[in-house]
Design a protein around this motif. Structure first.
Motif, PDB file in Angstrom:
ATOM      1  N   LYS A   2       0.818  -1.199   0.000  1.00  0.00           N
ATOM      2  CA  LYS A   2       0.000   0.000   0.000  1.00  0.00           C
ATOM      3  C   LYS A   2       0.856   1.254   0.000  1.00  0.00           C
ATOM      4  CE  LYS A   2      -4.428  -1.235   1.895  1.00  0.00           C
ATOM      5  NZ  LYS A   2      -5.431  -0.908   2.872  1.00  0.00           N
ATOM      6  N   SER A   3       1.991   1.229   0.726  1.00  0.00           N
ATOM      7  CA  SER A   3       2.827   2.412   0.809  1.00  0.00           C
ATOM      8  C   SER A   3       3.452   2.742  -0.545  1.00  0.00           C
ATOM      9  CB  SER A   3       3.904   2.248   1.877  1.00  0.00           C
ATOM     10  OG  SER A   3       4.807   1.229   1.507  1.00  0.00           O
ATOM     11  N   SER A   4       3.857   1.737  -1.319  1.00  0.00           N
ATOM     12  CA  SER A   4       4.421   2.003  -2.644  1.00  0.00           C
ATOM     13  C   SER A   4       3.341   2.541  -3.578  1.00  0.00           C
ATOM     14  CB  SER A   4       5.075   0.753  -3.216  1.00  0.00           C
ATOM     15  OG  SER A   4       4.102  -0.236  -3.467  1.00  0.00           O
ATOM     16  N   TYR A   5       2.122   2.045  -3.425  1.00  0.00           N
ATOM     17  CA  TYR A   5       1.001   2.533  -4.237  1.00  0.00           C
ATOM     18  C   TYR A   5       0.719   3.992  -3.906  1.00  0.00           C
ATOM     19  CZ  TYR A   5      -3.714   2.948  -6.126  1.00  0.00           C
ATOM     20  OH  TYR A   5      -4.824   3.358  -6.805  1.00  0.00           O
ATOM     21  N   ARG A   6       0.721   4.329  -2.594  1.00  0.00           N
ATOM     22  CA  ARG A   6       0.508   5.708  -2.170  1.00  0.00           C
ATOM     23  C   ARG A   6       1.627   6.605  -2.665  1.00  0.00           C
ATOM     24  NH1 ARG A   6      -1.134   4.771   4.112  1.00  0.00           N
ATOM     25  NH2 ARG A   6      -3.126   3.746   3.730  1.00  0.00           N
ATOM     26  N   GLU A   7       2.853   6.114  -2.565  1.00  0.00           N
ATOM     27  CA  GLU A   7       3.999   6.905  -3.015  1.00  0.00           C
ATOM     28  C   GLU A   7       3.927   7.176  -4.508  1.00  0.00           C
ATOM     29  OE1 GLU A   7       7.525   4.895  -1.758  1.00  0.00           O
ATOM     30  OE2 GLU A   7       7.087   5.210   0.368  1.00  0.00           O
ATOM     31  N   SER A   8       3.506   6.178  -5.287  1.00  0.00           N
ATOM     32  CA  SER A   8       3.419   6.383  -6.732  1.00  0.00           C
ATOM     33  C   SER A   8       2.307   7.374  -7.071  1.00  0.00           C
ATOM     34  CB  SER A   8       3.197   5.057  -7.456  1.00  0.00           C
ATOM     35  OG  SER A   8       1.927   4.516  -7.143  1.00  0.00           O
ATOM     36  N   GLU A  11       3.623  10.756  -6.046  1.00  0.00           N
ATOM     37  CA  GLU A  11       4.641  11.208  -7.001  1.00  0.00           C
ATOM     38  C   GLU A  11       3.997  11.680  -8.298  1.00  0.00           C
ATOM     39  OE1 GLU A  11       8.425   9.248  -9.276  1.00  0.00           O
ATOM     40  OE2 GLU A  11       7.996   8.599  -7.232  1.00  0.00           O
TER      41      GLU A  11
END
Length: 82
Positions: A2-8, A11
């Motif tokens: 979820k954190s990588s999805y939020r970061e993308s 961004e």
């Protein structure tokens, strides 16, 4: 995951906002419609306080100069203040 999805998403959003703000016409519109009125309002509200602070600083400088003159005259013996 979820954190990588939020970061993308974050961004991509930031990149689109940066691209959006690089437009000169839009930047000028933001400046004229938002920033200038806000700064003008803030300066109208703060101006009396700025004048007050300047007056206090000037009076303190004059007071310090007068104290210094009195001390110098007293030390040199020209004026005998008792």
């Amino acid at each position: 995951m979820k954190s990588s999805y939020r970061e993308s998403i974050l961004e991509k959003t930031l990149d689109s906002m940066i691209g959006f703000l690089q437009n000169d016409i839009l930047r000028e519109k933001i400046k004229l419609m938002i920033l200038d009125p806000f700064l003008q309002y803030a300066m109208e509200r703060l101006f009396p306080y700025i004048l007050l602070v300047c007056a206090i600083v000037i009076s303190m400088i004059l007071l310090l100069i007068s104290i210094l003159i009195v001390l110098l005259l007293r030390q040199s013996g020209v004026s005998e203040v008792t």
